[in-house]
Design an enzyme around this catalytic site. Structure first.
Site, short mmCIF file in Angstrom:
data_model
loop_
_atom_site.label_atom_id
_atom_site.label_comp_id
_atom_site.label_asym_id
_atom_site.label_seq_id
_atom_site.Cartn_x
_atom_site.Cartn_y
_atom_site.Cartn_z
CD GLN A 1 -15.97 5.85 -7.07
OE1 GLN A 1 -16.56 6.85 -7.44
NE2 GLN A 1 -16.59 4.87 -7.49
NE ARG B 1 -15.84 9.08 -12.10
CZ ARG B 1 -16.53 8.35 -11.55
NH1 ARG B 1 -17.98 8.38 -11.71
NH2 ARG B 1 -15.79 7.07 -11.05
CG ASP C 1 -25.66 6.33 -3.33
OD1 ASP C 1 -24.96 5.37 -3.52
OD2 ASP C 1 -25.82 7.23 -4.43
CD GLU C 2 -21.30 8.09 -3.71
OE1 GLU C 2 -20.26 7.72 -3.46
OE2 GLU C 2 -21.63 8.79 -4.84
CE LYS D 1 -23.62 4.96 -6.70
NZ LYS D 1 -23.07 5.84 -5.81
CB THR D 2 -27.84 4.12 -9.49
OG1 THR D 2 -26.96 5.01 -9.39
CG2 THR D 2 -29.45 4.78 -9.25
#
Length: 754
Positions: free
Chosen positions: A266, A612, A235-236, A42-43
């Site tokens: 998340q 992770r 973002d987020e 996504k980044t």
DNA sequence: AATACCTGGGTTTTT
DNA sequence: CCCAGGTATT
């Protein structure tokens, strides 16, 4: 700035993007929601999108507002955007955290909410101190009422965008007795007034004030920003709270060019006010929205993703998404049981050593715990094993006493109305201004209706003060003014050193013979040298307030030990997930406070943990765990049962055999395994409660109408655990652990048998 | 002003 | 059990 309208398909920032990523980059107009699963790039998509906005001439840098939650994310975005665009300087661009961007905006319009542009941003600590003062002034005893509880309510209101005049009528049952609604409102009002008097904001205020300003069309501020920002990126997004949502929607309402990236699976910060429904309702908010799903994961192996997918599928109310990868692996998610937490830590330490032998760097290994209380066992074990580790989320640099003191000087010099800073340093080092003098000053300041420093400036010219304090304070006031006069005449670093030296603060620690003193002096040096990166005192203080991070220097490779919350956004080759036990994870309090929603958030946390891992995830739990000094037998986490059988390698049976041979854990008697664990020996463990709604197996209802007595421990659906303090027929006074003292009807509480 | 005792509270904490 | 913060004591 190139302005060509068409970009060749081979534009460097488009290369290697998969189709949905590419769509995320190229859909520049209108609202866009990018549902980006863990590890789906996504980044990358976000940075390419910024590049595309610029390269196509759709927006100029000044027209883009890019918002993140953490400084780390903001820095990464800056860095990568700059990289994509050939290393151009992005320093002045509007890329930052909610709070830093809001602060930047608010400084321009501060006067609209009664502040001056050099207002101080106070941290949680000062916030609590200030509230305690307000409570005391209002005659509220902070022993009967926990100030933190009140601060919690105020923070919640701020997170919801509720200024004192907007707080709706609330249920009297919701407030901590014996406080009344009007009292609570008065506290909130006084607290806000006090902040304005001190020319200060807490974190919540940064956004709250700004939204207050935006809401008033008469001042034209919002229109100004509408003209300015044509494209907004977030973002987020799943972690936004109500006030952040309002802020974003106000800013984007003119053009709807709002691009939000997030992952509902998340969302792990609801307890801090984050509201998943913000992301769930995006389509309702913007019916014309484009929804893009990034589901190809470039981080983890198939078994890891399958385990994570299988687990999160137990949650309801998801937007729906399934991560996939092409990365095959035979390494299943390993599940192991140990005897207690020290055994668990030893097991993990041994595994780390064996992973290390396979040439995996310690930097690629992480231990992710649910609660920081779990950390000690690991630290102890790592120390005896000689495994170097780092703990993320320990005490922070800027929270240390000597640093806060030093900052107290800088803050007061920068902003004379900062009473919290004044109180902190006026008698540090000792200047003979004891508690009595300080309290006299506070009374006088209140009478004069001024903050402390200006009040003192006035008082030293009268004969109100005794000679001793008057002379001391005259010198103090003179020093502060003199230092302020010097700040623009030399480098910030030299200036800071001078202030700390001349104030006697450095000497105070130099003369201190205690063990820590040397370390504190080192920290002060570090602080001073860090200041060389800033060209104004204000900029430095802003950085400190909003970027409370330790500048981590590269050292030898270390295992990372941190909470699951801290791990979001990170990745490691090998991830250890200890403590998967009912009550710890999923965490009991989370479920008590929020029921099913709490459980689902815990499950998302587990999902974050598993995702992770790049190559291998190892889940462990202990059969008994020491809490508050007492050993308690545990029940394995229901999450373990929820992992699809073909994604895990269940090593529990193996462990049992080892124990039977006495090959492990000499410190712990093996006798407990004899008949202790009910499901022992079965190949597959019988599932934990299939209906996750069973919140607490310890709750037993015993004849609800007559079984109460004073001192009885009870559980209430809404208020959680508490103790009966008084009984009046069917009405009970209950002192709840979290919610304070309340009157409740006995049929609404259950007796807890422990 | 420094020290000793006591009490309460102990999930997570982007800013 | 273990810590922090507040109160009491000298």
């Amino acid at each position: 700035m190139p302005h060509e309208q068409s970009v060749t398909p081979s534009a460097p920032y488009l290369q290697g993007l998969n189709p949905p990523q590419r769509q995320a980059v190229e859909t520049l107009d209108g609202p866009v929601l990018i549902l980006a699963g863990a590890g789906t790039g996504k980044t990358r998509a976000l940075t390419a999108r910024v590049a595309h906005l610029l390269q196509t001439g759709t927006a100029t840098p000044g027209q883009i507002l890019a918002v993140t939650f953490t400084n780390k994310a903001a820095n990464e975005l800056r860095h990568r955007v700059s990289g994509l665009l050939g290393g151009i300087d992005v320093a002045g661009w509007w890329i930052g955290t909610f709070h830093s961007l809001a602060a930047r905006m608010l400084r321009r319009h501060a006067e609209l909410v009664g502040l001056r542009s050099n207002f101080t941003i106070i941290d949680d600590d000062d916030q609590l101190r200030l509230l305690k003062q307000v409570l005391e002034l209002q005659g509220v005893d902070s022993k009967t009422i926990n100030p933190k509880l009140i601060l919690g309510i105020i923070d919640k209101w701020k997170n919801m965008g509720l200024t004192p005049d907007r707080v709706p009528n609330f249920n009297a049952g919701e407030l901590p007795q014996p406080l009344t609604g009007p009292q609570l409102m008065a506290i909130y009002r006084n607290f806000q007034e006090r902040l304005v008097t001190l020319n200060a904001c807490d974190f919540g205020d940064l956004l709250l004030h700004l939204v207050t300003i935006f809401r008033d069309p008469a001042n034209g501020v919002l229109a100004q920003y509408h003209a300015r920002y044509t494209h907004i990126l977030v973002d987020e997004y799943q972690d936004t709270n109500t006030i952040q949502y309002q802020w974003l929607h106000l800013l984007s309402q003119a053009r709807h060019n709002l691009c939000c990236v997030g992952d509902d699976d998340q969302s792990i910060y609801s307890w801090r006010g984050a509201d998943v429904s913000n992301i769930l309702n995006f389509e309702k908010d913007f019916p014309e929205a484009t929804i893009i799903r990034l589901e190809q994961n470039y981080r983890s192996t198939k078994p890891i993703l399958a385990a994570a997918n299988g687990l999160i599928a137990h949650n309801k109310g998801r937007l729906g998404k399934n991560l996939w990868t092409e990365e095959h692996s035979d390494d299943l998610v390993q599940i192991t049981v140990t005897m207690d937490q020290s055994d668990e830590a030893r097991f993990v330490a041994e595994q780390i050593e064996s992973v290390q032998r396979k040439n995996v760097s310690l930097d690629e290994i992480a231990v992710l715990v649910r609660a920081s209380s779990q950390m000690r066992a690991f630290e102890e074990r790592f120390n005896t094993f000689g495994i170097s580790y780092r703990v993320i989320g320990g005490p922070r640099f800027y929270e240390r006493q000597e640093i806060r003191d030093a900052l107290g000087y800088f803050r007061l010099i920068n902003q004379h109305n900062d009473d919290l800073a004044f109180e902190r340093i006026v008698n540090v080092p000792k200047r003979g201004l004891g508690a009595k003098t300080i309290s006299d000053l506070q009374i006088a300041a209140r009478r004069l209706q001024r903050p402390l420093f200006p009040a003192v400036e006035y008082l030293i010219q009268t004969d109100e003060l005794k000679t001793g304090p008057r002379l001391t304070l005259t010198k103090f006031v003179g020093d502060i003014h003199r230092w302020l006069g010097l700040v623009a005449t030399m480098s910030l670093r030299d200036w800071a050193a001078k202030v700390l030296e001349e104030s006697g603060y450095v000497a105070m620690w130099r003369d201190d013979k205690s063990i820590e003193a040397a370390g504190r002096l080192d920290n002060l040096k570090e602080l001073v040298s860090a200041m060389s990166n800033f060209d104004s005192l204000g900029a430095f203080l802003e950085h400190v307030a909003l970027v409370m991070e330790n500048q981590e220097r590269k050292e030898e490779p270390r295992v990372t030990l941190m909470t699951l919350h801290a791990a979001k956004g990170l990745e490691y080759a090998h991830v250890f997930l200890p403590g998967w036990e009912e009550g710890l994870f999923p965490n009991q309090r989370s479920m008590d406070d929020s029921g099913l929603a709490g459980l689902e958030e815990e499950r998302r946390l587990a999902y974050v943990g598993i995702t992770r891992a790049k190559h291998k995830a190892t889940i462990t739990y202990a059969l008994r765990r020491q809490t508050y000094g007492e050993y308690t037998d545990t029940v394995p986490s229901r999450f373990i049962e929820e992992l699809p059988g073909d994604t895990v390698s269940d090593e529990r049976q193996k462990m049992k055999n080892v124990w039977a041979q006495g090959g492990l854990g000499a410190a712990v008697s093996t006798q407990r395994w004899g008949g202790g664990t009910p499901n022992w020996g079965q190949k597959k463990w019988s599932p934990q409660p299939k209906t996750p709604l069973v919140i607490d197996a310890d709750i037993v209802v015993v004849n609800p109408s007559s079984a109460f007595r004073v001192g009885q421990r009870v559980f209430h659906e809404k208020f959680g655990y508490g103790k009966v303090t008084d009984i009046d027929d069917d009405k009970l006074d209950v002192s709840f652990e979290k919610a304070g003292t309340k009157k409740v009807l006995d049929r609404f509480v259950n007796i807890v048998e422990k």
